[in-house]
Design a protein around this motif. Structure first.
Motif, PDB file in Angstrom:
ATOM      1  N   ALA A 231       0.866  -1.171   0.000  1.00  0.00           N
ATOM      2  CA  ALA A 231       0.000   0.000   0.000  1.00  0.00           C
ATOM      3  C   ALA A 231       0.910   1.230   0.000  1.00  0.00           C
ATOM      4  CB  ALA A 231      -0.880  -0.004   1.237  1.00  0.00           C
ATOM      5  N   TRP A 232       0.471   2.289  -0.571  1.00  0.00           N
ATOM      6  CA  TRP A 232       1.274   3.508  -0.565  1.00  0.00           C
ATOM      7  C   TRP A 232       1.515   3.939   0.881  1.00  0.00           C
ATOM      8  CZ3 TRP A 232       4.138   5.126  -4.230  1.00  0.00           C
ATOM      9  CH2 TRP A 232       4.580   6.451  -4.299  1.00  0.00           C
ATOM     10  N   PRO A 233       2.731   4.374   1.234  1.00  0.00           N
ATOM     11  CA  PRO A 233       2.973   4.714   2.635  1.00  0.00           C
ATOM     12  C   PRO A 233       2.100   5.851   3.134  1.00  0.00           C
ATOM     13  CG  PRO A 233       4.811   5.391   1.242  1.00  0.00           C
ATOM     14  CD  PRO A 233       3.929   4.537   0.402  1.00  0.00           C
ATOM     15  N   ALA A 234       1.628   6.670   2.223  1.00  0.00           N
ATOM     16  CA  ALA A 234       0.823   7.819   2.646  1.00  0.00           C
ATOM     17  C   ALA A 234      -0.645   7.536   2.436  1.00  0.00           C
ATOM     18  CB  ALA A 234       1.193   9.037   1.826  1.00  0.00           C
ATOM     19  N   GLN A 235      -1.452   8.241   3.164  1.00  0.00           N
ATOM     20  CA  GLN A 235      -2.867   8.267   2.850  1.00  0.00           C
ATOM     21  C   GLN A 235      -3.045   9.285   1.742  1.00  0.00           C
ATOM     22  OE1 GLN A 235      -5.138   6.178   4.305  1.00  0.00           O
ATOM     23  NE2 GLN A 235      -6.286   6.934   2.561  1.00  0.00           N
ATOM     24  N   LEU A 236      -3.631   8.860   0.649  1.00  0.00           N
ATOM     25  CA  LEU A 236      -3.803   9.803  -0.446  1.00  0.00           C
ATOM     26  C   LEU A 236      -5.078  10.608  -0.246  1.00  0.00           C
ATOM     27  CD1 LEU A 236      -2.766   7.519  -3.410  1.00  0.00           C
ATOM     28  CD2 LEU A 236      -1.406   9.266  -2.300  1.00  0.00           C
ATOM     29  N   ALA A 237      -5.077  11.800  -0.774  1.00  0.00           N
ATOM     30  CA  ALA A 237      -6.260  12.649  -0.661  1.00  0.00           C
ATOM     31  C   ALA A 237      -6.474  13.367  -1.980  1.00  0.00           C
ATOM     32  CB  ALA A 237      -6.082  13.664   0.463  1.00  0.00           C
ATOM     33  N   ILE A 238      -7.720  13.685  -2.232  1.00  0.00           N
ATOM     34  CA  ILE A 238      -8.020  14.403  -3.469  1.00  0.00           C
ATOM     35  C   ILE A 238      -7.952  15.893  -3.201  1.00  0.00           C
ATOM     36  CG2 ILE A 238      -9.791  14.867  -5.179  1.00  0.00           C
ATOM     37  CD1 ILE A 238     -10.723  12.040  -4.882  1.00  0.00           C
ATOM     38  N   GLY A 239      -7.111  16.582  -3.939  1.00  0.00           N
ATOM     39  CA  GLY A 239      -7.039  18.033  -3.854  1.00  0.00           C
ATOM     40  C   GLY A 239      -7.677  18.644  -5.079  1.00  0.00           C
ATOM     41  N   VAL A 240      -7.531  19.953  -5.215  1.00  0.00           N
ATOM     42  CA  VAL A 240      -8.163  20.624  -6.352  1.00  0.00           C
ATOM     43  C   VAL A 240      -7.545  20.186  -7.665  1.00  0.00           C
ATOM     44  CG1 VAL A 240      -9.069  22.640  -5.201  1.00  0.00           C
ATOM     45  CG2 VAL A 240      -6.652  22.587  -5.853  1.00  0.00           C
ATOM     46  N   ASP A 241      -6.276  19.752  -7.632  1.00  0.00           N
ATOM     47  CA  ASP A 241      -5.605  19.384  -8.868  1.00  0.00           C
ATOM     48  C   ASP A 241      -5.437  17.874  -9.006  1.00  0.00           C
ATOM     49  OD1 ASP A 241      -3.986  19.195  -6.749  1.00  0.00           O
ATOM     50  OD2 ASP A 241      -2.197  20.039  -7.673  1.00  0.00           O
ATOM     51  N   GLY A 242      -6.351  17.100  -8.444  1.00  0.00           N
ATOM     52  CA  GLY A 242      -6.244  15.653  -8.547  1.00  0.00           C
ATOM     53  C   GLY A 242      -5.790  15.053  -7.235  1.00  0.00           C
ATOM     54  N   MET A 243      -5.246  13.822  -7.348  1.00  0.00           N
ATOM     55  CA  MET A 243      -4.946  13.065  -6.151  1.00  0.00           C
ATOM     56  C   MET A 243      -3.493  13.261  -5.749  1.00  0.00           C
ATOM     57  SD  MET A 243      -6.065   9.168  -5.688  1.00  0.00           S
ATOM     58  CE  MET A 243      -5.304   8.779  -7.238  1.00  0.00           C
ATOM     59  N   GLY A 244      -3.248  13.325  -4.436  1.00  0.00           N
ATOM     60  CA  GLY A 244      -1.875  13.466  -3.974  1.00  0.00           C
ATOM     61  C   GLY A 244      -1.756  13.064  -2.522  1.00  0.00           C
ATOM     62  N   ASN A 245      -0.560  13.208  -1.979  1.00  0.00           N
ATOM     63  CA  ASN A 245      -0.370  12.886  -0.569  1.00  0.00           C
ATOM     64  C   ASN A 245      -1.220  13.812   0.288  1.00  0.00           C
ATOM     65  OD1 ASN A 245       1.512  10.818  -0.826  1.00  0.00           O
ATOM     66  ND2 ASN A 245       3.158  12.276  -1.142  1.00  0.00           N
ATOM     67  N   SER A 246      -1.785  13.248   1.350  1.00  0.00           N
ATOM     68  CA  SER A 246      -2.620  14.078   2.206  1.00  0.00           C
ATOM     69  C   SER A 246      -1.732  15.030   3.009  1.00  0.00           C
ATOM     70  CB  SER A 246      -3.437  13.204   3.145  1.00  0.00           C
ATOM     71  OG  SER A 246      -2.584  12.600   4.089  1.00  0.00           O
ATOM     72  N   LEU A 247      -2.283  16.141   3.368  1.00  0.00           N
ATOM     73  CA  LEU A 247      -1.510  17.162   4.088  1.00  0.00           C
ATOM     74  C   LEU A 247      -1.049  16.636   5.440  1.00  0.00           C
ATOM     75  CD1 LEU A 247      -3.488  20.365   3.183  1.00  0.00           C
ATOM     76  CD2 LEU A 247      -1.273  19.623   2.319  1.00  0.00           C
ATOM     77  N   GLU A 248      -1.868  15.799   6.095  1.00  0.00           N
ATOM     78  CA  GLU A 248      -1.458  15.248   7.391  1.00  0.00           C
ATOM     79  C   GLU A 248      -0.197  14.417   7.242  1.00  0.00           C
ATOM     80  OE1 GLU A 248      -5.425  14.038   6.859  1.00  0.00           O
ATOM     81  OE2 GLU A 248      -4.886  16.122   6.451  1.00  0.00           O
ATOM     82  N   HIS A 249      -0.166  13.619   6.137  1.00  0.00           N
ATOM     83  CA  HIS A 249       0.996  12.766   5.943  1.00  0.00           C
ATOM     84  C   HIS A 249       2.250  13.605   5.711  1.00  0.00           C
ATOM     85  CE1 HIS A 249       3.371   9.294   4.831  1.00  0.00           C
ATOM     86  NE2 HIS A 249       3.756   9.929   3.747  1.00  0.00           N
ATOM     87  N   VAL A 250       2.112  14.642   4.907  1.00  0.00           N
ATOM     88  CA  VAL A 250       3.265  15.504   4.637  1.00  0.00           C
ATOM     89  C   VAL A 250       3.733  16.158   5.943  1.00  0.00           C
ATOM     90  CG1 VAL A 250       4.036  17.555   3.402  1.00  0.00           C
ATOM     91  CG2 VAL A 250       2.571  15.910   2.257  1.00  0.00           C
ATOM     92  N   ALA A 251       2.773  16.591   6.763  1.00  0.00           N
ATOM     93  CA  ALA A 251       3.152  17.203   8.042  1.00  0.00           C
ATOM     94  C   ALA A 251       3.877  16.201   8.922  1.00  0.00           C
ATOM     95  CB  ALA A 251       1.895  17.727   8.747  1.00  0.00           C
ATOM     96  N   LYS A 252       3.437  14.942   8.871  1.00  0.00           N
ATOM     97  CA  LYS A 252       4.043  13.922   9.722  1.00  0.00           C
ATOM     98  C   LYS A 252       5.478  13.646   9.284  1.00  0.00           C
ATOM     99  CE  LYS A 252       3.390   9.207  11.366  1.00  0.00           C
ATOM    100  NZ  LYS A 252       2.939   7.900  10.918  1.00  0.00           N
ATOM    101  N   ILE A 253       5.690  13.422   7.990  1.00  0.00           N
ATOM    102  CA  ILE A 253       7.050  13.047   7.590  1.00  0.00           C
ATOM    103  C   ILE A 253       7.986  14.248   7.634  1.00  0.00           C
ATOM    104  CG2 ILE A 253       6.323  11.070   6.195  1.00  0.00           C
ATOM    105  CD1 ILE A 253       6.780  12.753   3.715  1.00  0.00           C
ATOM    106  N   MET A 254       7.476  15.438   7.440  1.00  0.00           N
ATOM    107  CA  MET A 254       8.372  16.591   7.424  1.00  0.00           C
ATOM    108  C   MET A 254       8.618  17.136   8.818  1.00  0.00           C
ATOM    109  SD  MET A 254       9.120  16.564   4.386  1.00  0.00           S
ATOM    110  CE  MET A 254      10.178  17.986   4.193  1.00  0.00           C
ATOM    111  N   GLY A 255       7.675  16.934   9.731  1.00  0.00           N
ATOM    112  CA  GLY A 255       7.829  17.592  11.024  1.00  0.00           C
ATOM    113  C   GLY A 255       7.898  16.690  12.231  1.00  0.00           C
ATOM    114  N   GLN A 256       7.455  15.434  12.126  1.00  0.00           N
ATOM    115  CA  GLN A 256       7.322  14.653  13.349  1.00  0.00           C
ATOM    116  C   GLN A 256       8.157  13.384  13.373  1.00  0.00           C
ATOM    117  OE1 GLN A 256       3.118  14.027  13.610  1.00  0.00           O
ATOM    118  NE2 GLN A 256       2.717  16.197  13.377  1.00  0.00           N
TER     119      GLN A 256
END
Lengths: 251, 441
Positions: B326-351
Motif C-alpha cells: 500500500a502507498w505509505p501515505a494516505q492519499l487525498a483528493i485536492g483541487v488538482d487531482g490526487m496526492g499525498n494528504s496534508l497530514e501525511h506531509v506534516a508527519k514526515i516533514m515535522g514529526q
C-alpha cells in the motif's frame, strides 16, 4: 489440488518460478558490502548504475543469478491432465519439451524452438487439449540471465475446457530464429510482427515479417535490454540534466 | 542531333522549339489491361475522421468494391511497455492507464491483478476494494460502449447519436472525477487495492445514474433500432463468423455477436464476477447490427452488476494491510487531482524521521516483487485484455506485455472489408471498436 504440498496459486518454493532471474538479496545476510557485479544490464536499474547501485549503505541490493528449475510431477490441478493429453497426442514429446514449470497456478511448457509449430498444432487439434485460441505472443529478453536470452512466450487458451497454458521457446541473439505459428494460429500474425519489431526474433515462414509499431526504417530492437536509451543532456535554468541512462537511480 | 524517341528541335527567332510528336503511345495504350487499370489504390488515414484515431487503411478498389485492404498501425506508439521497465511497480499503473484511453480502469485492473498474482497476495485484497474495482470497471464499460455507439452513429450518419452518447458518458466521467479525482487516466486501481475510497456523494450520483440510464438506452434504441438507414448500413455488413473470429483471435462483443457466449467474466471469472448475476448477450448474425445489439444489451447487464456492487459495498479497508505494498501515505483528493494528504506531509516533514525514511525508500525504490511470470486475462469492453508480467525480483517490472484487444482485433479488417463496398469498410472497422492508444501502446 496439488499433492506435493505446493498450492498452485502460491509462488512456488523454487526461486524464480522458472524465470531466469536473480535470487533474493544476498548482502543483507552476510553484512558484507555487495561485491558482485550486476547480473545484467537490466538488473542494474534505470540509469546505468555500476556497482551495487546502493545509496543506503545497506549493501543488500545485488541479486544472485539462479538457473531456472523445472517442476517435478505431479503438477497439480489440470496441469497433469494437459501434460498427459499432450504426451498421448504428440509422440516423442520428451524430445520436444525442455522443461515443465508450474508457478503461481500457471503451467509453462518450455519447447524446443524447432518443434513449436508441431506442438501448437497438437495443442489446437487434439481432442483432449483443444487450445483453440492463441491469446498472446510476445517476447522477453533475459539478457545476462540466460545464454539463449530471447524468449518467445505463447499464451494458449482452451475455450472448451477453460484452461490456459503458456508455451515458451528460447533462442540466442546470434541466431534468433523461431518457426512461425501463423499457419496454426493466424492471429499470431501481428503479434509475431510485434515480437520481431521489438526483440528481433525472426519468425521463419511468416507471410510478411515487417516492423509493425516502430517506423519501417528504425534501427535496432528497442525492447532488448541492451538497447541504448539515448538522449542528450538538457540544460534547464543553469543546471544540466543528464540523459535518462546517465542519471542517478535508486534501485 | 535527334534520335528516335526524343523530340526534334529547331532554331527560330524566338529561340529553340521542340516538336513533340509522340512515339509509341498506341503500343502503350494497347498494352494496358482495362480491368487492372480500373483498380485504384486509396490511402485512408492515418488522419481521417472515420478511422478512430490514427489508423491507416490502404484500400485497393475496383469501382466501389474493395479488392484488398491493408491495415497500417503504429502511429500512436508511445513505448509504454518499455517505459514501464524503468519505473517501479506502483508507478506502472500511471502508465498502463494511458494505453486504451477509453477503458483506463480495465488497463489498471489487469495490471494490478498481475502484480498481485506475482506477489501472491490475491487473497489479501479486501472485499471492498474488489467490489469498488467491479463497480468502476462496469461504469467504465458503459462509458466505453457509449463512445462506441456515439462514434459509430456519427460515422454512419446519425449525428444526434454522437451528441447523446457523449452527453451520458460525461455523466460517468463526473462520477470518476468524484471518486478518483480525474476524469480519465486516473491510475485509480493500484496493486494491492484502490487508491481512494468512494465518497458518499459519488454513491448518490451512481444511484442517480442507474435511474437515468435505462431511459437513455431506450432513447438510443428509439433513435437507431427502427431506423431504415441504420438497418441498411449495419445488417449483413462486415460479417465474421465464429470460426473466423477464433482463427483471427477476435474476442469481446465481436465474437459474441457471432453467437459464442465467451465472456471472461463468466468463463474464467476474476474479481468475484462469478457471484454477480448477469447474462452474456449474444446474437447469431455476426454482422455490425449484431455487434450493436450486443453492446446495447451489455450496457444493461453492466447496470445490473453496478446495482449489485453498490448493494454489497460494506465499509472496510480498500488496500492491503501491508504498508510496503500500500502507498505509505494516505492519499487525498485536492483541487488538482490526487496526492499525498496534508497530514501525511506534516508527519514526515515535522514529526517522524522513520516515516520519512520509509516514505523515501518506498517512493524512490518501491517494493520488491518475487521473480516469476504471470498472465492475467480480463474482459475489457473490446475483448480479452491480457497482461503478461515478468519480474526478476527487483523493484521494477522486468517486462510487461499487454495483449491488447484493439491490436489483435484490427487484424480482422481485411477479412471483413475485402469483397465488400468501400462504405462498409467504415462500418466494419467501427464495429471492432478499435482504440489506437491501446493498439499501438
Amino acid at each position: 489440488m496439488s499433492t506435493n504440498g505446493v498450492e498452485p496459486n502460491r509462488p512456488s518454493e523454487d526461486p524464480g518460478g522458472g524465470v531466469p532471474a536473480q535470487a533474493p538479496p544476498v548482502g543483507a545476510t552476510s553484512g558484507a558490502p555487495a561485491e558482485y557485479p550486476p547480473a545484467s544490464h537490466a538488473g542494474r536499474g534505470m540509469f546505468g548504475i555500476h556497482g551495487s547501485g546502493d545509496t543506503s549503505g545497506f549493501g543488500g541490493l545485488v541479486r544472485r543469478r539462479v538457473d531456472p528449475v523445472g517442476t517435478p510431477r505431479p503438477y497439480g490441478g489440470y496441469f497433469d491432465e494437459v501434460y498427459d493429453a499432450l504426451d498421448y497426442a504428440f509422440p516423442g514429446l520428451e524430445d520436444a519439451i525442455e522443461k515443465v514449470v508450474v508457478d503461481r497456478g500457471e503451467l509453462t511448457l518450455h519447447i524446443k524452438p524447432e518443434r513449436i509449430v508441431d506442438v501448437c498444432r497438437t495443442m489446437r487439434d487434439s481432442e483432449g487439449l483443444r487450445f483453440e485460441l492463441c491469446s498472446s505472443v510476445s517476447g522477453v529478453d533475459y539478457l545476462g540471465a540466460d545464454d539463449r536470452r530471447l524468449h518467445v512466450v505463447y499464451q494458449l487458451t482452451s475455450m472448451t475446457y477453460r484452461r490456459r497454458v503458456r508455451l515458451e521457446v528460447a533462442v540466442t541473439a546470434d541466431h534468433p530464429r523461431v518457426p512461425s505459428v501463423t499457419q496454426v494460429y493466424p492471429t499470431a500474425d501481428w503479434q509475431e510482427r510485434e515480437t520481431y519489431d521489438f526483440f528481433g526474433v525472426v519468425f521463419e515462414g511468416h507471410p510478411n515479417l515487417t516492423r509493425i509499431l516502430m517506423p519501417d526504417d528504425w534501427e535496432g530492437f528497442p525492447q532488448r535490454k541492451d538497447y541504448p536509451l539515448g538522449g542528450v543532456p538538457v540544460e534547464y535554468k543553469g543546471a544540466e540534466i543528464p540523459p535518462p541512462d546517465k542519471r542517478r537511480s535508486y534501485q | 542531333m535527334s534520335s528516335p524517341g526524343y523530340a526534334t528541335e529547331r532554331e527560330t527567332t524566338e529561340g529553340k522549339v521542340f516538336n513533340v510528336t509522340g512515339g509509341d503511345w498506341d503500343t502503350v495504350v494497347g498494352g494496358t489491361d482495362p480491368i487492372q487499370d480500373e483498380r485504384i489504390v486509396v490511402n485512408m488515414g492515418p488522419q481521417h475522421p472515420s478511422t478512430h484515431g490514427v489508423l491507416r487503411l490502404i484500400l485497393e478498389l475496383e469501382g466501389e468494391t474493395v479488392r484488398e485492404a491493408r491495415v497500417v498501425v503504429g502511429y500512436l506508439h508511445t513505448g509504454i511497455e518499455k517505459n514501464l521497465e524503468f519505473r517501479n511497480w506502483v508507478q506502472g499503473s500511471t502508465f498502463v492507464t494511458r494505453m486504451d484511453y477509453l477503458s483506463p480502469i480495465f488497463n489498471e485492473t489487469g495490471y494490478a491483478l498481475a502484480v498481485e498474482k506475482l506477489l501472491g497476495i490475491e487473497d489479501q485484497i479486501t472485499e471492498r476494494a474488489t467490489t469498488i474495482r467491479v463497480l468502476m470497471m462496469e461504469l467504465n464499460r458503459i462509458a466505453s460502449h457509449l463512445v462506441w455507439v456515439a462514434t459509430t452513429g456519427m460515422e454512419l450518419g446519425a449525428i444526434s447519436m454522437m451528441l447523446y452518447g457523449f452527453r451520458e458518458r460525461e455523466y460517468i466521467l463526473e462520477i470518476f472525477e468524484m471518486v478518483a479525482g480525474l476524469r480519465m487516466n486516473m491510475a485509480y486501481v493500484r496493486p494491492g487495492g484502490v487508491a481512494q475510497d468512494v465518497p458518499d456523494e459519488a454513491i448518490v450520483k451512481i444511484r442517480e445514474f442507474l435511474a437515468l440510464m435505462p431511459k437513455k438506452l431506450k432513447e438510443y434504441e428509439a433513435l437507431l433500432s427502427g431506423q431504415p438507414i441504420w438497418h441498411q448500413r449495419t445488417k449483413d455488413v462486415a460479417v465474421l463468423d465464429v470460426t473466423g473470429c477464433l482463427a483471427l483471435g477476435i474476442t469481446g462483443p465481436v465474437l459474441r455477436s457471432a453467437g459464442l457466449p465467451w465472456d471472461l467474466r463468466k468463463t474464467m471469472p476474476y474479481c468475484g464476477y462469478e457471484t454477480y448475476e448477469f447474462d452474456v448477450p449474444t446474437t447469431p448474425t455476426g454482422d455490425v447490427w449484431g455487434r450493436y445489439l450486443v453492446r446495447m444489451a451489455e450496457m444493461r447487464e453492466s447496470l445490473k452488476i453496478i446495482e449489485q456492487a453498490l448493494d454489497r459495498l460494506k465499509p472496510g479497508p480498500i488496500m492491503v494491510a501491508d504498508k510496503k505494498i500500500a502507498w505509505p501515505a494516505q492519499l487525498a483528493i485536492g483541487v488538482d487531482g490526487m496526492g499525498n494528504s496534508l497530514e501525511h506531509v506534516a508527519k514526515i516533514m515535522g514529526q517522524s524521521m522513520e516515516s520519512l525514511i520509509h516514505h523515501f525508500k518506498l517512493v524512490t525504490e518501491g517494493f520488491r516483487v518475487p521473480p516469476g511470470q504471470v498472465y492475467v486475462g480480463i474482459e475489457s469492453p473490446r475483448g480479452e485484455l491480457g497482461v503478461h508480467a515478468v519480474s526478476d525480483g527487483g523493484t521494477r517490472p522486468y517486462r510487461v506485455h499487454y495483449r491488447e484487444p484493439s491490436f489483435v482485433n484490427l487484424q480482422a479488417i481485411p477479412a471483413m472489408a475485402e469483397g465488400g463496398l468501400i462504405a462498409d469498410v467504415i462500418a466494419g472497422g467501427a464495429s471492432l471498436d478499435p482504440v489506437m492508444g491501446g493498439c499501438d501502446r
